[in-house]
Design a protein around this motif. Structure first.
Motif, PDB file in Angstrom:
ATOM      1  N   SER B  51       0.835  -1.208   0.000  1.00 25.12           N
ATOM      2  CA  SER B  51       0.000   0.000   0.000  1.00 25.12           C
ATOM      3  C   SER B  51       0.862   1.248   0.000  1.00 25.12           C
ATOM      4  O   SER B  51       0.551   2.240  -0.651  1.00 25.12           O
ATOM      5  N   LEU B  54       2.027   1.807  -3.454  1.00 25.02           N
ATOM      6  CA  LEU B  54       0.943   2.311  -4.294  1.00 25.02           C
ATOM      7  C   LEU B  54       0.692   3.782  -4.013  1.00 25.02           C
ATOM      8  O   LEU B  54       0.465   4.568  -4.935  1.00 25.02           O
ATOM      9  N   ASN B  55       0.738   4.161  -2.729  1.00 28.55           N
ATOM     10  CA  ASN B  55       0.512   5.570  -2.384  1.00 28.55           C
ATOM     11  C   ASN B  55       1.566   6.465  -3.028  1.00 28.55           C
ATOM     12  O   ASN B  55       1.277   7.553  -3.499  1.00 28.55           O
ATOM     13  N   LEU B  60      -0.027   9.967  -3.721  1.00 29.38           N
ATOM     14  CA  LEU B  60      -0.768  10.236  -2.491  1.00 29.38           C
ATOM     15  C   LEU B  60       0.182  10.400  -1.313  1.00 29.38           C
ATOM     16  O   LEU B  60      -0.237  10.801  -0.237  1.00 29.38           O
ATOM     17  N   ASP B  61       1.444  10.053  -1.540  1.00 30.71           N
ATOM     18  CA  ASP B  61       2.447  10.156  -0.504  1.00 30.71           C
ATOM     19  C   ASP B  61       3.766  10.470  -1.192  1.00 30.71           C
ATOM     20  O   ASP B  61       3.903  10.296  -2.406  1.00 30.71           O
ATOM     21  N   HIS B  80       2.632  20.954  -5.066  1.00 36.45           N
ATOM     22  CA  HIS B  80       1.423  20.246  -4.630  1.00 36.45           C
ATOM     23  C   HIS B  80       0.329  20.341  -5.685  1.00 36.45           C
ATOM     24  O   HIS B  80      -0.349  19.364  -5.993  1.00 36.45           O
ATOM     25  N   ASP B  84      -1.480  17.306  -7.828  1.00 32.03           N
ATOM     26  CA  ASP B  84      -2.929  17.140  -7.994  1.00 32.03           C
ATOM     27  C   ASP B  84      -3.270  17.034  -9.481  1.00 32.03           C
ATOM     28  O   ASP B  84      -4.100  16.203  -9.888  1.00 32.03           O
ATOM     29  N   ALA B  85      -2.648  17.865 -10.296  1.00 29.98           N
ATOM     30  CA  ALA B  85      -2.933  17.862 -11.739  1.00 29.98           C
ATOM     31  C   ALA B  85      -2.490  16.541 -12.375  1.00 29.98           C
ATOM     32  O   ALA B  85      -3.171  15.997 -13.250  1.00 29.98           O
ATOM     33  N   ARG B  87      -2.339  13.634 -10.877  1.00 31.08           N
ATOM     34  CA  ARG B  87      -3.321  12.605 -10.502  1.00 31.08           C
ATOM     35  C   ARG B  87      -4.569  12.707 -11.354  1.00 31.08           C
ATOM     36  O   ARG B  87      -5.177  11.709 -11.737  1.00 31.08           O
ATOM     37  N   ALA B  88      -4.967  13.945 -11.659  1.00 32.69           N
ATOM     38  CA  ALA B  88      -6.186  14.143 -12.453  1.00 32.69           C
ATOM     39  C   ALA B  88      -5.976  13.692 -13.896  1.00 32.69           C
ATOM     40  O   ALA B  88      -6.871  13.110 -14.509  1.00 32.69           O
ATOM     41  N   PHE B  93      -7.219   5.393 -10.566  1.00 33.08           N
ATOM     42  CA  PHE B  93      -7.141   4.547  -9.371  1.00 33.08           C
ATOM     43  C   PHE B  93      -8.320   3.577  -9.312  1.00 33.08           C
ATOM     44  O   PHE B  93      -9.453   3.943  -9.569  1.00 33.08           O
ATOM     45  N   PHE B  95      -9.568   0.921  -6.248  1.00 26.55           N
ATOM     46  CA  PHE B  95      -9.262   0.419  -4.915  1.00 26.55           C
ATOM     47  C   PHE B  95     -10.041  -0.853  -4.625  1.00 26.55           C
ATOM     48  O   PHE B  95     -11.043  -1.163  -5.280  1.00 26.55           O
ATOM     49  N   ASP B  97     -11.862  -1.476  -1.943  1.00 24.09           N
ATOM     50  CA  ASP B  97     -13.187  -0.929  -1.677  1.00 24.09           C
ATOM     51  C   ASP B  97     -13.444   0.080  -2.776  1.00 24.09           C
ATOM     52  O   ASP B  97     -12.739   1.079  -2.885  1.00 24.09           O
ATOM     53  N   HIS B  99     -15.124   2.542  -3.341  1.00 28.18           N
ATOM     54  CA  HIS B  99     -15.332   3.957  -3.044  1.00 28.18           C
ATOM     55  C   HIS B  99     -16.321   4.592  -4.006  1.00 28.18           C
ATOM     56  O   HIS B  99     -16.135   5.728  -4.458  1.00 28.18           O
ATOM     57  N   ASP B 172      -5.442  -1.312  -6.439  1.00 28.48           N
ATOM     58  CA  ASP B 172      -5.087  -1.893  -5.148  1.00 28.48           C
ATOM     59  C   ASP B 172      -6.088  -2.990  -4.817  1.00 28.48           C
ATOM     60  O   ASP B 172      -7.242  -2.706  -4.493  1.00 28.48           O
TER      61      ASP B 172
END
Lengths: 422, 231
Positions: B51, B54-55, B60-61, B80, B84-85, B87-88, B93, B95, B97, B99, B172
């Motif tokens: 995990s 993956l983050n 995400l990390d 930062h 974000d851009a 990731r977009a 992603f 997961f 779960d 989500h 994930d």
């Protein structure tokens, strides 16, 4: 397990849970504190406001009494004076010639004086009559303003009672029957008479009679407004009117003595027939009304401010709970690429919309309740147009302000942890 | 050979809790390169650092040390807002779960990704329709997310992840909550994406996924212990 141990476990659980979510616990605590505080404060502020209103009421009746002729008493003994003598050429009188002396003999009375308005009792048209020869300031006057002037006959004691003054110190002329006049500042302006220390040469005509301008009248601190008044000797006006039925004896007392004086002044002035006089303690209904209105307005504003603060705390608390509950969603949004400001903006907007819509509903409810309460009590509802707007605006502002902390907190949620939160 | 779309070099991640708790070395010098269209499975036991990896791959990390480049961008140099851009625009992603937002419809769940990626509103309907058709959820477009079955939710999550055609798809444990048939459906969708040029990286402890991938890497105690070409 003993009961004390179970209670101990329970207390420990509560402390752990409250400590784990300190900000939410503090917000809840603050909300309860504010709501109970609002209750206590509203009772306290109401009581204080009521006391203040009572004090205002007392103050307004503190130091002035007005004595007038009781209804129906003016015609009772036409042709005779108060002391019983029947001088054929003496004006009919409810008030004796020495009314002021009798009134000031009462303990607590500072000054007293009669006033009789000429307006409505016959020719009272006022016009400029003369100016000093060669003086450029003399003129025809302002006809419009002249129409609104008041002509009143007063004795010297009236000026003291009303806390007015004439300059240059010729008050005694008002106690004679000379054809002299004292002008208020606005009256002088309307009649084209310059306000100077020496008005020699200026004269006005009142109902066809020429009066020499002897000076100008001004209020002292707290004195009655005489700016639009023409003051003549009481005797001249009484002769013109023919009766003192509309005469008022203004009595100024020491502070706090108003109530006591009002009870005895009628007897002092007319011991033979006190029932022919009426004493009133309310000197200025307009200022009393303003005072009460102000106090009630402040009371309402303070209670409203407390309730608004409470609302903001409740919104903030609910939104903090929402941020916690929606942590996985926040993590998802961040994983999808949403920035921290974008996540915060969601909560800012939710707060603003909640506040705005709440404000709309609140305004509607408040206005409806005002009308309903007024109708139930047979009052006239008074609704200002701005009341319909202030609710939504204030609601939006409160909503945005209350969302500040929750929005900030949402933006700081770690997406890596949030996405796995459940 | 084309440049890797995803390149991690000597990546470490250490968690240093407060107090006397010793630091946790979740990743210890991980090297990884994935190219467009490649299917890579990263397998390992619980606590191996899957995990955490993956983050970091998903921005995400941030790594404690080492370098990580995504779609040609050295992530250490990215702000930062830039992360974000990325990731977009670059990442999708999926997961374990799913989500799925239960209070939104299937179409609205997919559109959420398009809104975050700032796709013009006029273009969204067509993209949503197309991707729902690919995952077999056209008939459920108007249904609320909470009314879907587990398999449908995972297909919806995949649709949301691929609607912008990202160069990299991170998953994930995508089949962790699914039965065999649904798991096969999910892998079939991943195959389609890989065929379109998307690099697919799957974190799993399911040996079937290891067999499915082009390469299976084993993560053990923070080390990427071996790289085995499966296909």
């Amino acid at each position: 397990m003993r009961a004390t141990e179970r209670w101990g476990d329970l207390v420990r659980d509560v402390v752990v849970e409250l400590s784990a979510r300190r900000s939410r616990s503090l917000l809840m605590l603050a909300a309860v504190a504010l709501s109970t505080g609002a209750l206590v404060a509203s009772v306290g502020v109401s009581t204080t406001a009521a006391d203040q209103i009572g004090a205002d009421l007392a103050a307004s009746t503190l130091d002035q009494v007005t004595v007038s002729v009781a209804q129906g008493a003016a015609d009772a003994d036409a042709g005779s004076s108060a002391d019983g003598s029947a001088a054929p050429d003496a004006p009919a009188g409810v008030f004796p010639g020495d009314a002021e002396a009798r009134a000031t003999a009462v303990q607590g009375v500072v000054a007293a004086g009669r006033r009789l308005d000429l307006s409505g009792h016959g020719p009272d048209t006022v016009t400029p009559a003369a100016t000093p020869a060669g003086t450029a300031e003399g003129g025809g006057g302002d006809t419009d303003a002249i129409r609104h002037l008041t002509v009143a006959g007063v004795v010297p004691g009236y000026l003291d009672a009303a806390q007015d003054t004439v300059d240059p110190g010729r008050t005694w002329l008002l106690g004679t029957d000379q054809t002299v006049a004292f002008l208020g500042v606005d009256a002088a302006k309307a009649l084209g008479v310059p306000v100077t220390t020496d008005p020699t040469g200026y004269a006005i005509s009142v109902g066809g009679t020429t009066y020499r301008v002897a000076g100008f009248a001004r209020p002292e601190d707290g004195g009655a407004d005489v700016s639009g008044t023409v003051l003549l000797p009481y005797a001249r006006v009484l002769a013109a009117v023919g009766s003192d039925g509309d005469t008022q004896l203004l009595v100024r007392t020491a502070p706090g003595a108003g109530a006591g004086v009002a009870g005895v002044v009628r007897v002092a002035v007319r011991p033979d027939a006190p029932e022919r006089l009426a004493a009133s303690q309310v000197e200025s209904l307009a200022s009393l009304r303003r005072g009460v209105s102000n106090q009630l307005g402040r009371l309402g504003a303070w209670i409203g401010a407390f309730l608004l603060a409470l609302t903001a705390l409740l919104i903030a608390n609910a939104m903090v709970v929402a941020v916690v509950a929606r942590t996985p969603e926040i993590g998802l949004r961040r994983a999808l690429g949403a920035s921290r400001p974008a996540v915060s903006a969601v909560f800012w907007c939710e707060g603003a919309v909640t506040g705005f819509l709440g404000g709309v509903a609140g305004s509607a409810f408040g206005l409806t309740a005002t009308v309903a309460v007024a109708a139930a009590n047979d009052w006239s509802a008074r609704l200002a147009p701005w009341l319909a707007v202030v609710g939504p605006v204030l609601g939006a502002v409160v909503g945005i302000a209350a969302s500040a902390y929750p929005a900030w907190r949402a933006g700081r949620v770690s997406p890596a942890l949030a996405i796995r939160a459940d | 050979m084309t440049a890797p779309v995803l390149r991690a070099a000597a990546v470490t991640r250490t968690y240093a809790p407060a107090g006397d708790v010793p630091p946790v070395h979740a990743l210890r010098g991980v090297d990884l390169e994935v190219r467009a269209g490649e299917r890579v499975a990263i397998v390992g036991r619980s606590g191996a650092g899957k995990s955490t990896l993956l983050n970091i791959l998903g921005l995400l990390d941030e790594p404690s040390s080492g370098s990580y480049a995504l779609a040609g961008h050295e992530t250490a140099d990215v702000t930062h807002a830039g992360r974000d851009a990325l990731r977009a625009d670059v990442l999708g992603f999926v997961f374990q779960d799913s989500h799925v937002l239960g209070h939104r419809t299937v179409a609205e769940n997919v559109e959420l990704k398009l809104a975050v990626a700032r796709v013009p509103r006029a273009d969204r309907a067509a993209l949503v329709t197309d991707v729902l058709a690919r995952v077999g959820l056209t008939h459920r477009a108007g249904a609320l997310g909470r009314l879907l079955s587990g398999g449908e939710k995972q297909r919806l999550a995949i649709a949301r992840a691929i609607v912008t055609q990202p160069p990299v798809l991170l998953a994930d444990e995508p089949t962790g909550n699914l039965d065999g048939a649904n798991a096969d459906t999910v892998l079939g969708l991943f195959d389609e994406q890989a065929a379109r040029g998307t690099a697919v990286v799957v974190i799993t402890h399911d040996p079937r996924l290891a067999a499915w991938a082009d390469r299976a890497l084993v993560l053990d105690a923070g080390h990427l212990a071996s790289a085995v070409a499966v296909a």
